[in-house]
Design a protein around this motif. Structure first.
Motif, mmCIF file in Angstrom:
data_model
loop_
_atom_site.group_PDB
_atom_site.id
_atom_site.type_symbol
_atom_site.label_atom_id
_atom_site.label_comp_id
_atom_site.label_asym_id
_atom_site.label_seq_id
_atom_site.Cartn_x
_atom_site.Cartn_y
_atom_site.Cartn_z
ATOM 1 N N THR A 284 0.861 -1.175 0.000
ATOM 2 C CA THR A 284 0.000 0.000 0.000
ATOM 3 C C THR A 284 0.903 1.232 0.000
ATOM 4 O O THR A 284 2.098 1.127 -0.252
ATOM 5 C CB THR A 284 -0.967 -0.004 1.213
ATOM 6 O OG1 THR A 284 -1.894 1.074 1.083
ATOM 7 C CG2 THR A 284 -0.240 0.091 2.532
ATOM 8 N N TYR A 285 0.331 2.370 0.259
ATOM 9 C CA TYR A 285 1.089 3.609 0.362
ATOM 10 C C TYR A 285 0.841 4.228 1.728
ATOM 11 O O TYR A 285 -0.233 4.070 2.312
ATOM 12 C CB TYR A 285 0.647 4.628 -0.702
ATOM 13 C CG TYR A 285 1.010 4.238 -2.104
ATOM 14 C CD1 TYR A 285 2.271 4.512 -2.614
ATOM 15 C CD2 TYR A 285 0.090 3.598 -2.922
ATOM 16 C CE1 TYR A 285 2.611 4.150 -3.907
ATOM 17 C CE2 TYR A 285 0.418 3.240 -4.218
ATOM 18 C CZ TYR A 285 1.686 3.521 -4.704
ATOM 19 O OH TYR A 285 2.017 3.172 -5.980
ATOM 20 N N PHE A 286 1.838 4.947 2.227
ATOM 21 C CA PHE A 286 1.668 5.744 3.442
ATOM 22 C C PHE A 286 1.605 7.192 2.994
ATOM 23 O O PHE A 286 2.480 7.678 2.285
ATOM 24 C CB PHE A 286 2.816 5.524 4.433
ATOM 25 C CG PHE A 286 2.574 6.187 5.753
ATOM 26 C CD1 PHE A 286 1.637 5.675 6.634
ATOM 27 C CD2 PHE A 286 3.266 7.327 6.108
ATOM 28 C CE1 PHE A 286 1.397 6.285 7.851
ATOM 29 C CE2 PHE A 286 3.033 7.946 7.329
ATOM 30 C CZ PHE A 286 2.092 7.423 8.201
ATOM 31 N N ILE A 287 0.542 7.864 3.390
ATOM 32 C CA ILE A 287 0.309 9.245 2.974
ATOM 33 C C ILE A 287 0.519 10.136 4.189
ATOM 34 O O ILE A 287 -0.025 9.871 5.261
ATOM 35 C CB ILE A 287 -1.139 9.412 2.460
ATOM 36 C CG1 ILE A 287 -1.394 8.408 1.346
ATOM 37 C CG2 ILE A 287 -1.386 10.821 1.976
ATOM 38 C CD1 ILE A 287 -2.777 7.866 1.368
ATOM 39 N N GLN A 288 1.315 11.185 4.008
ATOM 40 C CA GLN A 288 1.553 12.105 5.113
ATOM 41 C C GLN A 288 1.559 13.542 4.615
ATOM 42 O O GLN A 288 1.771 13.780 3.436
ATOM 43 C CB GLN A 288 2.853 11.773 5.834
ATOM 44 C CG GLN A 288 4.059 11.715 4.956
ATOM 45 C CD GLN A 288 5.232 11.053 5.660
ATOM 46 O OE1 GLN A 288 5.115 10.565 6.778
ATOM 47 N NE2 GLN A 288 6.373 11.036 5.016
ATOM 48 N N PRO A 289 1.300 14.492 5.521
ATOM 49 C CA PRO A 289 1.289 15.892 5.091
ATOM 50 C C PRO A 289 2.676 16.313 4.617
ATOM 51 O O PRO A 289 3.680 15.802 5.102
ATOM 52 C CB PRO A 289 0.900 16.665 6.348
ATOM 53 C CG PRO A 289 0.807 15.701 7.466
ATOM 54 C CD PRO A 289 1.053 14.327 6.941
ATOM 55 N N VAL A 290 2.710 17.222 3.680
ATOM 56 C CA VAL A 290 3.982 17.778 3.222
ATOM 57 C C VAL A 290 4.554 18.578 4.381
ATOM 58 O O VAL A 290 3.853 19.403 4.981
ATOM 59 C CB VAL A 290 3.772 18.660 1.968
ATOM 60 C CG1 VAL A 290 5.039 19.394 1.601
ATOM 61 C CG2 VAL A 290 3.290 17.816 0.809
ATOM 62 N N ALA A 291 5.810 18.340 4.704
ATOM 63 C CA ALA A 291 6.438 18.994 5.857
ATOM 64 C C ALA A 291 6.377 20.516 5.768
ATOM 65 O O ALA A 291 6.262 21.194 6.779
ATOM 66 C CB ALA A 291 7.879 18.523 6.007
ATOM 67 N N ALA A 292 6.406 21.061 4.569
ATOM 68 C CA ALA A 292 6.370 22.517 4.414
ATOM 69 C C ALA A 292 5.046 23.092 4.907
ATOM 70 O O ALA A 292 4.958 24.278 5.206
ATOM 71 C CB ALA A 292 6.597 22.889 2.952
#
Length: 118
Positions: free
Chosen positions: A71-79
């Motif tokens: 699957t994929y792990f989705i995370q917020p863009v650090a910026a």
């Protein structure tokens, strides 16, 4: 929703994309296999939402294995994270991680004083 800068791209998001972005930000990151279930959309629709958010550079997606499945792990863009709002000079807010904040504490007073001299 937390402490985040609002980007221009967010103004152009559909309701589903906005809900997806909020979910990713609130969780700090989520597996795509859980993402579409939490949003109550089909896996196909969930994939389209994620792809759109990745294209708009609002989330990052990386391949991973979760519960034995690819699957994929989705995370917020650090910026997106606005950590500067928690800082006073080089001091981090004394309320980070505290369950009960004491505005009479020396740590809070020092932090406020640092804010005043920025």
């Amino acid at each position: 929703m937390g402490v985040f800068a609002v980007s221009v791209a967010e103004e152009d998001l559909t309701e589903e994309e906005l809900a997806g972005l909020e979910l990713v930000r609130e969780t700090g990151g989520i597996h795509q296999s859980d993402f579409w279930k939490e949003l109550d959309v089909s896996s196909r629709k969930g994939s389209r939402i994620v792809e759109s958010l990745v294209e708009k550079e609002l989330v990052d997606r990386e391949e991973t294995v979760y519960n034995g499945h690819n699957t994929y792990f989705i995370q917020p863009v650090a910026a997106d994270l606005e950590f500067a709002l928690l800082m006073a000079g080089d001091m981090l807010s004394p309320f980070i991680g505290e369950e009960e904040a004491d505005p009479q504490s020396d740590a809070f007073t020092q932090w406020i004083m640092n804010l005043a001299y920025q």
